[in-house]
Design a protein around this motif. Structure first.
Motif, short mmCIF file in Angstrom:
data_model
loop_
_atom_site.label_atom_id
_atom_site.label_comp_id
_atom_site.label_asym_id
_atom_site.label_seq_id
_atom_site.Cartn_x
_atom_site.Cartn_y
_atom_site.Cartn_z
N MET A 307 0.81 -1.27 0.18
CA MET A 307 0.03 0.11 -0.25
C MET A 307 0.91 1.36 0.01
O MET A 307 0.55 2.38 -0.68
CB MET A 307 -0.77 0.04 1.32
N VAL A 308 1.91 1.20 0.70
CA VAL A 308 2.97 2.38 0.78
C VAL A 308 4.47 2.06 0.33
O VAL A 308 4.56 0.65 0.58
CB VAL A 308 3.00 3.18 2.17
N GLU A 309 5.01 3.03 -0.03
CA GLU A 309 6.46 2.64 -0.42
C GLU A 309 7.37 2.58 0.94
O GLU A 309 6.97 3.36 1.95
CB GLU A 309 7.05 3.54 -1.20
N PRO A 310 8.14 1.50 1.24
CA PRO A 310 8.92 0.59 -0.09
C PRO A 310 7.80 -0.46 0.05
O PRO A 310 7.22 -0.90 1.05
CB PRO A 310 10.18 0.30 0.39
N GLN A 311 7.48 -1.06 -0.95
CA GLN A 311 6.82 -2.32 -1.26
C GLN A 311 7.34 -3.41 -0.80
O GLN A 311 8.54 -3.82 -0.91
CB GLN A 311 6.20 -2.50 -2.70
N THR A 312 6.90 -4.20 0.24
CA THR A 312 7.54 -5.45 0.77
C THR A 312 6.90 -6.72 0.89
O THR A 312 7.44 -7.67 1.21
CB THR A 312 7.52 -5.07 2.36
N ASN A 313 5.77 -6.85 0.17
CA ASN A 313 4.91 -7.92 -0.34
C ASN A 313 5.69 -8.77 -1.47
O ASN A 313 6.22 -8.11 -2.43
CB ASN A 313 3.60 -7.89 -0.41
N THR A 314 5.31 -9.95 -1.62
CA THR A 314 5.72 -10.54 -2.88
C THR A 314 4.73 -10.77 -4.12
O THR A 314 5.06 -11.09 -5.08
CB THR A 314 6.39 -12.25 -2.30
N ILE A 315 3.61 -10.86 -3.66
CA ILE A 315 2.38 -10.82 -4.35
C ILE A 315 1.57 -9.50 -3.97
O ILE A 315 1.28 -9.05 -2.74
CB ILE A 315 1.65 -11.90 -4.56
N PRO A 316 0.67 -8.95 -5.13
CA PRO A 316 0.11 -7.94 -4.50
C PRO A 316 -1.20 -7.90 -3.54
O PRO A 316 -1.46 -6.85 -2.80
CB PRO A 316 -0.80 -7.35 -5.99
N ILE A 317 -1.71 -9.29 -3.23
CA ILE A 317 -2.68 -9.49 -2.47
C ILE A 317 -2.14 -9.67 -1.03
O ILE A 317 -2.71 -9.92 0.02
CB ILE A 317 -3.72 -10.39 -2.86
N GLU A 318 -0.65 -9.78 -0.78
CA GLU A 318 -0.24 -10.02 0.38
C GLU A 318 -0.30 -8.97 1.41
O GLU A 318 0.42 -7.94 1.13
CB GLU A 318 1.17 -10.74 0.28
N HIS A 319 -0.92 -8.95 2.47
CA HIS A 319 -0.71 -8.20 3.35
C HIS A 319 -0.72 -9.00 4.76
O HIS A 319 -1.64 -9.50 5.32
CB HIS A 319 -2.21 -7.18 3.45
N THR A 320 0.39 -8.83 5.20
CA THR A 320 0.85 -9.47 6.48
C THR A 320 1.38 -8.84 7.63
O THR A 320 2.05 -7.75 7.34
CB THR A 320 1.83 -10.90 6.09
N ILE A 321 0.85 -9.27 8.95
CA ILE A 321 1.66 -8.91 10.20
C ILE A 321 2.27 -9.95 10.84
O ILE A 321 1.83 -10.91 11.01
CB ILE A 321 0.60 -8.09 11.11
N ILE A 322 3.72 -9.96 10.85
CA ILE A 322 4.59 -10.66 11.63
C ILE A 322 4.70 -10.35 12.93
O ILE A 322 5.16 -9.14 13.35
CB ILE A 322 5.59 -11.17 11.02
N ILE A 323 4.46 -11.05 13.93
CA ILE A 323 4.63 -10.83 15.43
C ILE A 323 5.44 -11.97 16.12
O ILE A 323 5.51 -12.88 15.79
CB ILE A 323 3.28 -10.55 16.22
N GLU A 324 6.04 -11.37 17.19
CA GLU A 324 6.97 -12.10 17.85
C GLU A 324 6.21 -12.74 19.07
O GLU A 324 5.59 -11.81 19.88
CB GLU A 324 8.31 -11.28 18.57
N THR A 325 6.34 -14.18 19.14
CA THR A 325 5.55 -14.74 20.39
C THR A 325 6.28 -15.51 21.02
O THR A 325 7.46 -15.78 20.56
CB THR A 325 4.37 -15.53 19.77
N GLU A 326 6.14 -16.11 22.20
CA GLU A 326 6.88 -16.97 22.90
C GLU A 326 7.17 -18.17 22.18
O GLU A 326 8.42 -18.87 22.23
CB GLU A 326 6.02 -17.54 24.28
N GLU A 327 6.42 -18.55 21.26
CA GLU A 327 6.63 -19.91 20.46
C GLU A 327 7.44 -19.35 19.12
O GLU A 327 7.86 -20.46 18.48
CB GLU A 327 5.33 -20.67 20.07
N GLY A 328 7.82 -18.13 19.07
CA GLY A 328 8.51 -17.58 17.80
C GLY A 328 7.66 -16.81 17.00
O GLY A 328 6.57 -16.33 17.23
N ASN A 329 8.31 -16.39 15.75
CA ASN A 329 7.48 -15.35 14.95
C ASN A 329 6.26 -16.15 14.47
O ASN A 329 6.46 -17.31 13.70
CB ASN A 329 8.41 -15.07 13.66
#
Length: 352
Positions: A307-329
């Motif tokens: 949606m904003v620069e810089p683009q970080t997804n690999t395909i246009p429909i990918e919108h992902t949040i990665i969080i750090e948990t006790e079991e890992g990312n």
């Protein structure tokens, strides 16, 4: 409330008649041996053990088998109520999602023959949006819907606006009062008029339908939750990446809760770009499974988006949040995700 009334209420939470009788007997004792409960309920001691294991799994009692004889303790009622309330909150977004998918809004496909009707329908659909609007419109006709877009921004709606057929990209929004998009991109080339509101209401129109009063072209308005996402996907894949970023909203004050996952991803990205630590709490389900929903929470370590620069997804429909948990990312996407570990119906972003 009578005993019968209590039993009826507990049945609503999936307890069988024997489980209810056993649980109520434990409540009256507070703590009891299996033999005592068996005497009170008229069932075998072995069956009491079996039922109490199920009640423990459901969070109603604690079974202390480290002592002889085994003791069964009722959990405090306020603890049980809190547990049941939490489970109801977890399924709330799922029920709301299912309800919106089968709500009373009739499915409809309308062929539109006039420019006036296209503009009217654009305004109506933008005004009705509660979560998200993606819109591509020629620069000359942006003023026709600017007021509705500004009102949507004020309501907290995510607005991805692509202004096409732009003569001077640096001054594309001159003369427009107030923000008209969460993110605005401009493009010198012409393109179709496209609108998707809440992935339920859509419009696709040749540009000539709004730029020429006597056009013979036809537009289509769609009210169909299975078709409208195709419009937003086409918008993000075929047009949005090639337009120039012109405006991006500032990060909002947190905490905020979002049911539009793209909106949550955008704000998590903006805070990350501002080097601010953000925590995410999501009600999620492992993708492509029927497993129960669970609460996921942790610091946001990465986002993938276009949606904003810089683009970080690999395909246009990918919108992902990665969080750090006790079991890992853990990677979280929106409803019907397949690239991520979990799909989420609701996301809350907050500062430490």
């Amino acid at each position: 409330m009578t005993s019968a009334g209590i039993e009826d209420q507990l049945k609503q939470f999936g307890l069988s008649e024997k489980e209810i009788q056993t649980y109520l007997a434990i409540l009256e004792q507070g703590e009891a041996k299996a033999s005592t409960i068996a005497d009170d309920t008229g069932v075998s001691k072995r069956y009491v053990y079996s039922i109490c294991e199920k009640l423990e799994d459901r969070g109603f009692v604690d079974v202390d088998d480290h002592v002889v004889p085994t003791k069964i303790r009722a959990k405090p009622p306020e603890t049980v109520i809190e547990m049941l309330s939490g489970r109801l909150e977890d399924i709330e977004p799922v029920l709301k999602q299912r309800f919106s998918e089968t709500s009373s809004r009739p499915q409809r496909f309308d062929v539109i023959k006039s420019r006036v009707t296209v503009i009217k329908r654009l305004r109506e659909y933008i005004e009705s949006a509660e979560q998200e609007v993606v819109l591509a419109v020629p620069e000359g006709y942006l003023p026709e819907v600017a007021e509705e877009l500004s009102a949507a921004i004020d309501r907290g709606v995510l607005v991805l606006l692509l202004v096409s057929d732009v003569d001077d990209p640096e001054h594309a929004l001159d003369g427009i009062d107030g923000p008209v998009g969460s993110v605005v991109r401009v493009w010198e080339l012409g393109m179709p008029v496209l609108l998707a509101a809440d992935e339920q209401l859509g419009i696709a129109s040749p540009a000539e339908m709004v730029s020429r009063a006597n056009s013979d072209d036809r537009a289509i308005a769609i009210v169909q939750g299975q078709i409208v996402p195709i419009i937003s996907s086409s918008f993000l894949a075929n047009y949005w990446p090639f337009a120039r970023q012109h405006f991006v909203v500032d990060p909002v004050e947190l905490p905020q809760t979002y049911r539009s996952f793209r909106h949550a991803t955008l704000q998590a990205t903006l805070h990350s770009q501002a080097e601010a630590t953000v925590y995410a709490r999501a009600t999620g389900q492992p993708v492509e499974t029927d497993d129960s929903f669970t609460t996921l929470q942790g610091a946001v370590v990465e986002t993938r988006q276009g949606m904003v620069e810089p683009q970080t997804n690999t395909i246009p429909i990918e919108h992902t949040i990665i969080i750090e948990t006790e079991e890992g990312n853990v990677s979280i996407g929106g409803p019907d995700s397949f690239l991520e570990d979990y799909e989420a119906r609701k996301v809350t972003l907050e500062r430490p």
